[in-house]
Motif scaffolding. Structure first.
Motif, PDB file in Angstrom:
ATOM      1  N   LYS A   1      23.428  40.475  23.363  1.00  0.00           N
ATOM      2  CA  LYS A   1      24.186  39.807  22.304  1.00  0.00           C
ATOM      3  C   LYS A   1      25.637  40.265  22.362  1.00  0.00           C
ATOM      4  N   VAL A   2      26.539  39.328  22.248  1.00  0.00           N
ATOM      5  CA  VAL A   2      27.968  39.641  22.307  1.00  0.00           C
ATOM      6  C   VAL A   2      28.666  39.046  21.083  1.00  0.00           C
ATOM      7  N   SER A   3      29.926  39.384  20.922  1.00  0.00           N
ATOM      8  CA  SER A   3      30.626  38.925  19.726  1.00  0.00           C
ATOM      9  C   SER A   3      31.400  37.631  19.939  1.00  0.00           C
ATOM     10  N   ASP A   4      31.634  37.259  21.218  1.00  0.00           N
ATOM     11  CA  ASP A   4      32.450  36.061  21.427  1.00  0.00           C
ATOM     12  C   ASP A   4      32.288  35.536  22.853  1.00  0.00           C
ATOM     13  N   ILE A   5      32.690  34.292  23.037  1.00  0.00           N
ATOM     14  CA  ILE A   5      32.611  33.677  24.370  1.00  0.00           C
ATOM     15  C   ILE A   5      33.908  32.932  24.679  1.00  0.00           C
ATOM     16  N   VAL A   6      34.099  32.664  25.957  1.00  0.00           N
ATOM     17  CA  VAL A   6      35.127  31.726  26.417  1.00  0.00           C
ATOM     18  C   VAL A   6      34.352  30.526  26.949  1.00  0.00           C
TER      19      VAL A   6
ATOM     20  N   THR B   1      25.269  34.861  24.515  1.00  0.00           N
ATOM     21  CA  THR B   1      26.263  33.898  24.999  1.00  0.00           C
ATOM     22  C   THR B   1      25.714  32.477  24.926  1.00  0.00           C
ATOM     23  N   SER B   2      24.442  32.323  25.303  1.00  0.00           N
ATOM     24  CA  SER B   2      23.861  30.973  25.302  1.00  0.00           C
ATOM     25  C   SER B   2      23.735  30.410  23.885  1.00  0.00           C
ATOM     26  N   SER B   3      23.443  31.267  22.912  1.00  0.00           N
ATOM     27  CA  SER B   3      23.338  30.796  21.522  1.00  0.00           C
ATOM     28  C   SER B   3      24.698  30.361  20.983  1.00  0.00           C
ATOM     29  N   ILE B   4      25.725  31.170  21.278  1.00  0.00           N
ATOM     30  CA  ILE B   4      27.071  30.813  20.807  1.00  0.00           C
ATOM     31  C   ILE B   4      27.507  29.512  21.486  1.00  0.00           C
TER      32      ILE B   4
ATOM     33  N   PRO C   1      44.087  20.607  27.935  1.00  0.00           N
ATOM     34  CA  PRO C   1      43.943  22.069  27.809  1.00  0.00           C
ATOM     35  C   PRO C   1      43.125  22.506  26.603  1.00  0.00           C
ATOM     36  N   SER C   2      42.995  21.662  25.597  1.00  0.00           N
ATOM     37  CA  SER C   2      42.241  22.068  24.399  1.00  0.00           C
ATOM     38  C   SER C   2      40.747  22.208  24.688  1.00  0.00           C
ATOM     39  N   ALA C   3      40.310  21.744  25.864  1.00  0.00           N
ATOM     40  CA  ALA C   3      38.891  21.909  26.214  1.00  0.00           C
ATOM     41  C   ALA C   3      38.570  23.355  26.575  1.00  0.00           C
ATOM     42  N   LEU C   4      39.595  24.150  26.899  1.00  0.00           N
ATOM     43  CA  LEU C   4      39.388  25.579  27.152  1.00  0.00           C
ATOM     44  C   LEU C   4      39.443  26.294  25.814  1.00  0.00           C
ATOM     45  N   GLN C   5      38.280  26.750  25.354  1.00  0.00           N
ATOM     46  CA  GLN C   5      38.182  27.279  23.995  1.00  0.00           C
ATOM     47  C   GLN C   5      37.529  28.660  23.976  1.00  0.00           C
ATOM     48  N   THR C   6      37.511  29.215  22.790  1.00  0.00           N
ATOM     49  CA  THR C   6      36.744  30.439  22.559  1.00  0.00           C
ATOM     50  C   THR C   6      35.906  30.224  21.299  1.00  0.00           C
ATOM     51  N   ALA C   7      34.864  31.028  21.158  1.00  0.00           N
ATOM     52  CA  ALA C   7      34.027  30.919  19.954  1.00  0.00           C
ATOM     53  C   ALA C   7      33.468  32.283  19.591  1.00  0.00           C
ATOM     54  N   PHE C   8      33.327  32.488  18.296  1.00  0.00           N
ATOM     55  CA  PHE C   8      32.746  33.740  17.788  1.00  0.00           C
ATOM     56  C   PHE C   8      31.242  33.565  17.562  1.00  0.00           C
ATOM     57  N   ALA C   9      30.523  34.671  17.640  1.00  0.00           N
ATOM     58  CA  ALA C   9      29.107  34.670  17.255  1.00  0.00           C
ATOM     59  C   ALA C   9      29.001  34.257  15.790  1.00  0.00           C
ATOM     60  N   LEU C  10      28.112  33.379  15.518  1.00  0.00           N
ATOM     61  CA  LEU C  10      27.878  32.847  14.165  1.00  0.00           C
ATOM     62  C   LEU C  10      29.144  32.235  13.558  1.00  0.00           C
ATOM     63  N   GLY C  11      30.099  31.905  14.416  1.00  0.00           N
ATOM     64  CA  GLY C  11      31.337  31.290  13.941  1.00  0.00           C
ATOM     65  C   GLY C  11      32.155  32.187  13.048  1.00  0.00           C
ATOM     66  N   THR C  12      31.926  33.497  13.169  1.00  0.00           N
ATOM     67  CA  THR C  12      32.529  34.435  12.216  1.00  0.00           C
ATOM     68  C   THR C  12      33.221  35.581  12.929  1.00  0.00           C
ATOM     69  N   PHE C  13      34.444  35.876  12.500  1.00  0.00           N
ATOM     70  CA  PHE C  13      35.142  37.048  12.999  1.00  0.00           C
ATOM     71  C   PHE C  13      34.709  38.251  12.180  1.00  0.00           C
ATOM     72  N   GLY C  14      34.284  39.301  12.852  1.00  0.00           N
ATOM     73  CA  GLY C  14      33.847  40.485  12.107  1.00  0.00           C
ATOM     74  C   GLY C  14      33.360  41.575  13.024  1.00  0.00           C
ATOM     75  N   LYS C  15      32.600  42.467  12.449  1.00  0.00           N
ATOM     76  CA  LYS C  15      32.083  43.619  13.189  1.00  0.00           C
ATOM     77  C   LYS C  15      30.562  43.559  13.186  1.00  0.00           C
ATOM     78  N   ASN C  16      29.971  43.865  14.336  1.00  0.00           N
ATOM     79  CA  ASN C  16      28.512  43.837  14.482  1.00  0.00           C
ATOM     80  C   ASN C  16      27.922  42.468  14.167  1.00  0.00           C
ATOM     81  N   ILE C  17      28.702  41.429  14.411  1.00  0.00           N
ATOM     82  CA  ILE C  17      28.180  40.067  14.288  1.00  0.00           C
ATOM     83  C   ILE C  17      28.033  39.548  15.715  1.00  0.00           C
ATOM     84  N   THR C  18      26.811  39.452  16.178  1.00  0.00           N
ATOM     85  CA  THR C  18      26.591  39.131  17.589  1.00  0.00           C
ATOM     86  C   THR C  18      25.507  38.073  17.773  1.00  0.00           C
ATOM     87  N   GLN C  19      25.622  37.380  18.877  1.00  0.00           N
ATOM     88  CA  GLN C  19      24.613  36.433  19.332  1.00  0.00           C
ATOM     89  C   GLN C  19      24.660  36.439  20.855  1.00  0.00           C
TER      90      GLN C  19
END
Lengths: 305, 131
Positions: free
Chosen positions: A297-302, A119-122, A99-117
């Motif tokens: 650009k979005v802030s996070d992915i699954v 989906t393909s970049s993340i 189950p640990s293969a199902l993950q999430t990730a933030f844009a630029l590896g950072t939690f915040g506001k207006n931090i986006t990339q």
């Protein structure tokens, strides 16, 4: 002199109003801000799947990869394109052994506001094999728990439905008015995504034909995730706003997820954000204005990594 | 009410009317490109300058009282401006799908300025009646 004084208040007030409005707009859409996590129960506190990069490298050598499938013995992915209500829907059927293969990730590896990339970049940074856009948490309020770390505990409202993913990979739809983010973390939440609504619960369609996300009342591009059985998932992205694909209503999407055998299904951020990336390639037609096919650009992915 | 007062009020009423028409046009264009995402704030944007401007001015125009002085007029206009911008921004944020706490500043500013305008107008009327 009197005439000059007469125009002083409108001039000063107008200047303040314009400057304050400019600040509000910049703060909302432009100025990036990094925020710290609130609480963590996980020993591996990093949000992005930085560690999974090495994981993918280790497994990539023995993986069987085609244009629409991936199998490395622990992760199995099959991409299928359906036509549903004049709309192309891309479905990734995913089976995991861990189950640990199902993950999430933030844009630029950072939690915040207006931090986006994009989906393909993340996805690339996270070393993900498969990725869809997440809940765009930075443009909304609501609970944020990612990879076992609590990042935000402010509620988006008592009726806000969240997707809770436990460490064992099972899904649950929870309502923010009935619990707290801290309680979800204590209950074993590995991920909490706050967009919604829940599409399918206990194998039954959970939205009505007229139900929509906030004020959206028409068919749109959509992103959804569902669990068929423990460690067996579907990630779905529907195109929309083009002549080739009109898009789906929430009810159409929920009905489609139910037909796929989903027991618990959840709606993620849609519209121009809807993107699916498989093996480094965007496989759907993401669009924000119905004319330009381009990734937003979005802030996070699954992701599956 | 003197002829110059009436002229002044008509001029103000027209300014509010033009603003309402402009807001209505902005709403129509914005909603047209919002892919079916609607916000009651964006749809009702035109109503803010209309209500804030035309109704009180209309009442004053046909009442027997004198036209308000420069201070209450400017405060009232400032309130209308703050609330119009606030409603517009709320509509934009609704359609984008976000919530912004700073929008509440416009509600507070608009409310306080409107209250200050009313107080200022009532005080000036009281003074006029005494004299």
């Amino acid at each position: 002199m009197k005439q000059k004084r007469r125009g002083l208040w409108p001039l000063l007030y107008g200047t303040v109003l314009v400057l304050f409005t400019a600040y509000v707009l910049l703060d909302t859409f432009v100025i990036p801000r990094r925020y710290a996590a609130v609480e963590s129960t996980s020993s591996s506190g990093t949000t992005t799947a930085v560690s999974s990069e090495t994981g993918q490298t280790a497994t990539a050598a023995k993986a069987t990869v085609t244009a629409d499938s991936y199998d490395d013995g622990t992760v199995s992915i099959k991409i299928t394109t359906y036509r549903v209500d004049n709309t192309s829907v891309y479905v990734a059927d995913v089976t995991l052994s861990d189950p640990s293969a199902l993950q999430t990730a933030f844009a630029l590896g950072t939690f915040g506001k207006n931090i986006t990339q994009t989906t393909s970049s993340i996805a690339q940074s996270a070393g993900a094999i498969l990725a869809i856009n997440g809940d765009y948490y930075s443009a909304r309020s609501g609970y944020v728990i990612r990879n076992g770390v609590l990042y935000r505990s402010t509620s988006a409202g008592s009726s806000q439905e969240d997707l809770m993913i436990y460490a064992d990979g099972t899904f649950d739809i929870v309502t923010e008015g009935e619990t707290t983010a801290e309680a979800l973390l204590a209950a074993g939440a590995q991920q909490v995504l706050s967009f919604g609504p829940g599409l399918v619960e206990d194998g039954q369609v959970a939205v009505t034909a007229n139900e929509e996300v906030d004020q959206a009342m028409t068919n749109n591009p959509r992103t959804a995730i569902g669990m068929i059985s423990p460690l067996h998932y579907v990630l779905a992205v529907a195109d929309g706003r083009t002549t080739q694909s009109t898009g789906l209503s929430l009810y159409q999407l929920a009905s489609f997820m139910q037909e796929l055998g989903v027991q618990t299904g959840y709606n993620l951020d849609g519209g121009g954000s809807s993107t699916m990336v498989f093996n480094g390639t965007v496989i759907n037609q993401p669009t924000t204005n119905g004319k330009t096919i381009a990734e937003r650009k979005v802030s996070d992915i699954v992701c599956i990594g | 009410m003197s002829a110059s007062d009436k002229k002044q009020l008509r001029r103000s009423a027209l300014a509010y009317l033009y603003t309402a028409v402009g807001c209505g046009a902005f709403s129509l264009i914005y909603e047209h490109f919002s892919h079916g995402v609607y916000s009651p704030f964006m749809i009702g944007l035109f109503a803010v300058p209309l209500l804030f401007g035309l109704l009180p001015l209309g009442w004053l125009l046909f009442s027997k009282g004198g036209a308000p002085g420069r201070l209450p007029r400017q405060l009232w206009g400032s309130a209308a401006a703050a609330l119009t911008v606030g409603v517009c921004l709320r509509g934009v944020f609704d359609i984008y799908g976000t919530t912004v706490a700073l929008v509440s500043v416009y509600w507070w500013a608009g409310g306080l300025l409107a209250a200050a305008a009313l107080v200022s107008w009532l005080m000036s009327r009281g003074r006029a009646e005494v004299h």
